[in-house]
Design a protein around this motif. Structure first.
Motif, PDB file in Angstrom:
ATOM      1  N   ASP A  70      -3.762   0.330 -10.150  1.00  0.00           N
ATOM      2  CA  ASP A  70      -3.650  -0.561  -8.833  1.00  0.00           C
ATOM      3  C   ASP A  70      -2.748  -1.289  -8.402  1.00  0.00           C
ATOM      4  O   ASP A  70      -2.736  -2.341  -7.807  1.00  0.00           O
ATOM      5  CB  ASP A  70      -5.060  -1.246  -8.756  1.00  0.00           C
ATOM      6  N   HIS A  71      -1.347  -1.185  -9.269  1.00  0.00           N
ATOM      7  CA  HIS A  71      -0.164  -1.824  -8.662  1.00  0.00           C
ATOM      8  C   HIS A  71       0.813  -0.800  -8.764  1.00  0.00           C
ATOM      9  O   HIS A  71       0.831   0.358  -9.087  1.00  0.00           O
ATOM     10  CB  HIS A  71       0.222  -2.542  -9.936  1.00  0.00           C
ATOM     11  N   ILE A  72       1.770  -1.185  -7.669  1.00  0.00           N
ATOM     12  CA  ILE A  72       3.107  -0.535  -7.564  1.00  0.00           C
ATOM     13  C   ILE A  72       4.290  -1.362  -8.166  1.00  0.00           C
ATOM     14  O   ILE A  72       4.218  -2.504  -7.702  1.00  0.00           O
ATOM     15  CB  ILE A  72       3.373   0.108  -6.222  1.00  0.00           C
ATOM     16  N   GLU A  73       5.356  -0.809  -8.677  1.00  0.00           N
ATOM     17  CA  GLU A  73       6.542  -1.660  -8.835  1.00  0.00           C
ATOM     18  C   GLU A  73       7.681  -0.599  -8.033  1.00  0.00           C
ATOM     19  O   GLU A  73       7.756   0.562  -8.271  1.00  0.00           O
ATOM     20  CB  GLU A  73       7.124  -1.399 -10.397  1.00  0.00           C
ATOM     21  N   VAL A  74       8.180  -1.349  -7.135  1.00  0.00           N
ATOM     22  CA  VAL A  74       9.324  -1.069  -6.306  1.00  0.00           C
ATOM     23  C   VAL A  74      10.671  -1.527  -6.999  1.00  0.00           C
ATOM     24  O   VAL A  74      10.780  -2.828  -7.454  1.00  0.00           O
ATOM     25  CB  VAL A  74       9.138  -1.389  -4.908  1.00  0.00           C
ATOM     26  N   LEU A 125       3.509  -5.129  -6.934  1.00  0.00           N
ATOM     27  CA  LEU A 125       2.536  -5.371  -6.006  1.00  0.00           C
ATOM     28  C   LEU A 125       1.321  -4.813  -6.187  1.00  0.00           C
ATOM     29  O   LEU A 125       1.080  -3.721  -6.954  1.00  0.00           O
ATOM     30  CB  LEU A 125       3.049  -4.954  -4.477  1.00  0.00           C
ATOM     31  N   PRO A 126       0.178  -5.234  -5.615  1.00  0.00           N
ATOM     32  CA  PRO A 126      -0.997  -4.530  -5.807  1.00  0.00           C
ATOM     33  C   PRO A 126      -1.170  -3.505  -4.918  1.00  0.00           C
ATOM     34  O   PRO A 126      -0.672  -3.522  -3.893  1.00  0.00           O
ATOM     35  CB  PRO A 126      -2.489  -5.559  -5.115  1.00  0.00           C
ATOM     36  N   ALA A 127      -1.576  -2.392  -5.551  1.00  0.00           N
ATOM     37  CA  ALA A 127      -1.705  -1.082  -4.555  1.00  0.00           C
ATOM     38  C   ALA A 127      -2.985  -0.225  -4.737  1.00  0.00           C
ATOM     39  O   ALA A 127      -3.128   0.652  -5.262  1.00  0.00           O
ATOM     40  CB  ALA A 127      -0.608  -0.213  -5.048  1.00  0.00           C
ATOM     41  N   PRO A 128      -3.958  -0.914  -4.169  1.00  0.00           N
ATOM     42  CA  PRO A 128      -5.352  -0.284  -4.396  1.00  0.00           C
ATOM     43  C   PRO A 128      -5.356   0.931  -3.543  1.00  0.00           C
ATOM     44  O   PRO A 128      -4.810   1.188  -2.670  1.00  0.00           O
ATOM     45  CB  PRO A 128      -6.426  -1.453  -3.690  1.00  0.00           C
ATOM     46  N   ASP A 129      -6.345   1.782  -3.924  1.00  0.00           N
ATOM     47  CA  ASP A 129      -6.608   2.805  -3.202  1.00  0.00           C
ATOM     48  C   ASP A 129      -7.522   2.726  -1.935  1.00  0.00           C
ATOM     49  O   ASP A 129      -8.125   1.567  -1.791  1.00  0.00           O
ATOM     50  CB  ASP A 129      -7.136   4.092  -4.023  1.00  0.00           C
ATOM     51  N   GLY A 130      -7.546   3.572  -1.128  1.00  0.00           N
ATOM     52  CA  GLY A 130      -8.408   3.655   0.431  1.00  0.00           C
ATOM     53  C   GLY A 130      -9.648   3.617  -0.070  1.00  0.00           C
ATOM     54  O   GLY A 130     -10.603   3.195   1.072  1.00  0.00           O
ATOM     55  N   ASN A 131     -10.388   3.857  -1.197  1.00  0.00           N
ATOM     56  CA  ASN A 131     -11.596   3.922  -1.493  1.00  0.00           C
ATOM     57  C   ASN A 131     -12.226   2.640  -1.897  1.00  0.00           C
ATOM     58  O   ASN A 131     -13.387   2.498  -2.137  1.00  0.00           O
ATOM     59  CB  ASN A 131     -12.129   4.959  -2.545  1.00  0.00           C
ATOM     60  N   GLY A 132     -11.341   1.494  -1.543  1.00  0.00           N
ATOM     61  CA  GLY A 132     -12.138   0.139  -1.971  1.00  0.00           C
ATOM     62  C   GLY A 132     -11.785  -0.374  -3.411  1.00  0.00           C
ATOM     63  O   GLY A 132     -12.503  -1.087  -3.887  1.00  0.00           O
TER      64      GLY A 132
END
Length: 145
Positions: A70-74, A125-132
């Protein structure tokens, strides 16, 4: 999901990076507000690299992103600059200097790595999916409305 994109050292590369990141995260089902935050951060990091740093020896800049759980590193890699990237504290009348302050506010963490003549500025950053499927502060903010 991960991507590495080499882009020309030119302002037009910001729009290309934004579009590619947005499409990749959307295709992975990331929550739309998280996509907006990630795109904003990439835009700020890449704009700073183009304004303040040199290109890589290839004449390009490198933009990468990696999504784990549930995270993304850019990250944006360039040929370095005379000064170290840091969040500024501009006055209200300043025309610039807010980019890394925005990154600092939006990201859970950010920093700078050096590898020889290459400087990489990264943010997580937090990168949760669209399903909650969200954790921590993002879930609390969504519940609060």
């Amino acid at each position: 999901m991960s991507s590495v994109v080499l882009l020309p050292y030119a302002p037009s590369s910001v729009a290309v990076a934004r579009q590619r990141l947005s499409t990749d995260l959307h295709d992975c089902g990331v929550f739309s507000a998280a996509i907006d935050d990630a795109v904003l951060v990439v835009s700020e990091l890449l704009s700073n690299a183009l304004r303040h740093a040199h290109p890589l020896p290839s004449g390009m800049v490198k933009v990468t992103w990696l999504r784990n759980d549930d995270h993304i590193e850019v990250a944006v890699s360039d040929g370095g600059a005379a000064t170290e990237p840091r969040a500024g504290r501009p006055t209200l009348s300043s025309l610039g200097g807010r980019g890394l302050g925005i990154v600092e506010y939006v990201a859970e963490s950010w920093g700078v790595r050096h590898d020889g003549d290459t400087t990489t500025v990264w943010a997580v950053l937090p990168a949760p999916d669209g399903n909650g499927t969200m954790k921590g502060q993002v879930a609390a903010l969504r519940e609060a409305g």
